[in-house]
Design a protein around this motif. Structure first.
Motif, mmCIF file in Angstrom:
data_model
loop_
_atom_site.group_PDB
_atom_site.id
_atom_site.type_symbol
_atom_site.label_atom_id
_atom_site.label_comp_id
_atom_site.label_asym_id
_atom_site.label_seq_id
_atom_site.Cartn_x
_atom_site.Cartn_y
_atom_site.Cartn_z
ATOM 1 N N ILE A 106 0.866 -1.187 -0.237
ATOM 2 C CA ILE A 106 0.084 0.088 0.038
ATOM 3 C C ILE A 106 0.958 1.377 0.034
ATOM 4 O O ILE A 106 0.583 2.184 -0.773
ATOM 5 C CB ILE A 106 -0.822 0.092 1.234
ATOM 6 N N LYS A 107 1.900 1.168 0.843
ATOM 7 C CA LYS A 107 2.451 2.344 1.040
ATOM 8 C C LYS A 107 3.521 2.715 -0.276
ATOM 9 O O LYS A 107 4.048 3.627 -0.617
ATOM 10 C CB LYS A 107 3.462 2.464 2.191
ATOM 11 N N GLU A 116 1.335 4.103 -2.642
ATOM 12 C CA GLU A 116 1.076 5.366 -2.074
ATOM 13 C C GLU A 116 2.217 6.499 -2.381
ATOM 14 O O GLU A 116 1.980 7.792 -2.782
ATOM 15 C CB GLU A 116 0.671 5.531 -0.414
ATOM 16 N N ARG A 144 0.172 12.549 8.172
ATOM 17 C CA ARG A 144 -0.423 12.085 6.750
ATOM 18 C C ARG A 144 0.534 10.871 6.332
ATOM 19 O O ARG A 144 -0.298 9.984 5.692
ATOM 20 C CB ARG A 144 -0.681 12.997 6.107
ATOM 21 N N LEU A 149 2.203 9.890 -4.754
ATOM 22 C CA LEU A 149 2.437 11.147 -4.324
ATOM 23 C C LEU A 149 3.662 11.757 -5.022
ATOM 24 O O LEU A 149 3.566 12.916 -5.244
ATOM 25 C CB LEU A 149 2.805 10.749 -2.895
#
Length: 295
Positions: free
Chosen positions: A103-104, A107, A192, A111
């Motif tokens: 997931i990261k 992400e 965040r 980003l």
């Protein structure tokens, strides 16, 4: 004379026959006696042959049941319920850690791509209004740097709507308020980006100790079994000890990747924080130039 000799010979032969008839017959030549029916009926039936000796009982396995060749799956299935619960918890933690990794990774990849696109668009603006339009565009919604630019330009616009002068002698005051708005957005940036970091840190720091708890509990049960069975046969006690050690192995398997992923994403978060600091300075300079120009 002849008759007397003949008579003596016959008498001698007769005497020899009588002596031979009175001599006992050898045992092996004696005929078997006739079986008495009454005695045969009274005689007990011969006992059947003794059964073959039963095979030696296999020694009981201490700490679990033996099912042939030992594998991690069989050791897990035969483990004590407490040890099995520890293993299940560690496996679930490891799975969740790997899910967080995926997931990261996605992400941070998205980003950085959107941040590059935003910076390219932002650097083409010439006025504060243009900055605000780019920062509030739907395509950059949720991007941290876009949120910083939107907060700064919104503060300038609010000051104008309040009838405050944002140029000339009052430019410094307007710029300070814009910087404080940017700092407020930056303050929440680390939170965040650090989602899931606490979980990975917890797994990395406690995973080995949780696995060690399962190992200690399993080995304790094995030694209790050794005491109860009065055996030190390695084949008997090895399965229980192996099952207990499997818990520590799973704990390390869960903890090592969690520590690696935690450090990796900490580095990426710090790198993005540095990037946001650089953009904050760039944004401040851009707003200051426009305020000095009276834009």
């Amino acid at each position: 004379m002849f008759d007397i000799k003949k008579t003596n010979i016959l008498l001698a032969m007769a005497a020899a026959g009588v002596l031979m008839a009175g001599t006992p017959v050898l045992a092996q030549d004696a005929p078997a006696p006739a079986a008495d029916p009454a005695a045969a009926a009274a005689a007990p039936v011969a006992a059947p042959a003794a059964p073959a000796a039963a095979p030696a009982a296999e020694p009981a396995v201490v700490g679990g049941e033996s099912h042939g060749k030992m594998t991690p799956a069989s050791m897990f299935m035969d483990a004590d319920p407490v040890v099995k619960t520890v293993m299940i918890g560690l496996v679930l933690a490891s799975i969740f850690t790997w899910v967080l990794l995926l997931i990261k990774i996605f992400e941070f990849g998205a980003l950085n791509r959107r941040t590059d696109q935003f910076l390219e668009s932002f650097r083409q603006t010439r006025t504060i209004a243009d900055m605000r339009r780019v920062a509030t565009a739907d395509e950059f919604d949720g991007n941290p740097l876009a949120d910083m630019a939107a907060a700064a330009t919104d503060e300038i616009e609010l000051s104008r709507q309040a009838g405050l002068s944002v140029t000339g002698d009052h430019a410094d005051s307007a710029l300070m308020r814009a910087q404080q708005a940017v700092a407020a957005v930056q303050a929440g940036l680390a939170k965040r980006l650090s989602g899931g970091q606490q979980f990975m840190a917890s797994v990395g720091s406690t995973g080995p100790f949780i696995g060690l708890f399962g190992t200690v509990y399993g080995i304790m049960n094995s030694f209790i079994g050794i005491a109860n069975t009065n055996t030190t046969n390695l084949a008997v006690v090895a399965p229980g000890i192996a099952e207990a050690l499997l818990a520590t192995g799973i704990g390390l398997f869960a903890a090592i990747p969690a520590v690696i992923f935690y450090n990796y994403f900490n580095t990426r978060i710090s790198a993005y924080g540095t990037r946001s600091d650089g953009f904050s300075a760039e944004l401040t300079n851009a707003i200051s130039r426009n305020l000095d120009k009276g834009a």
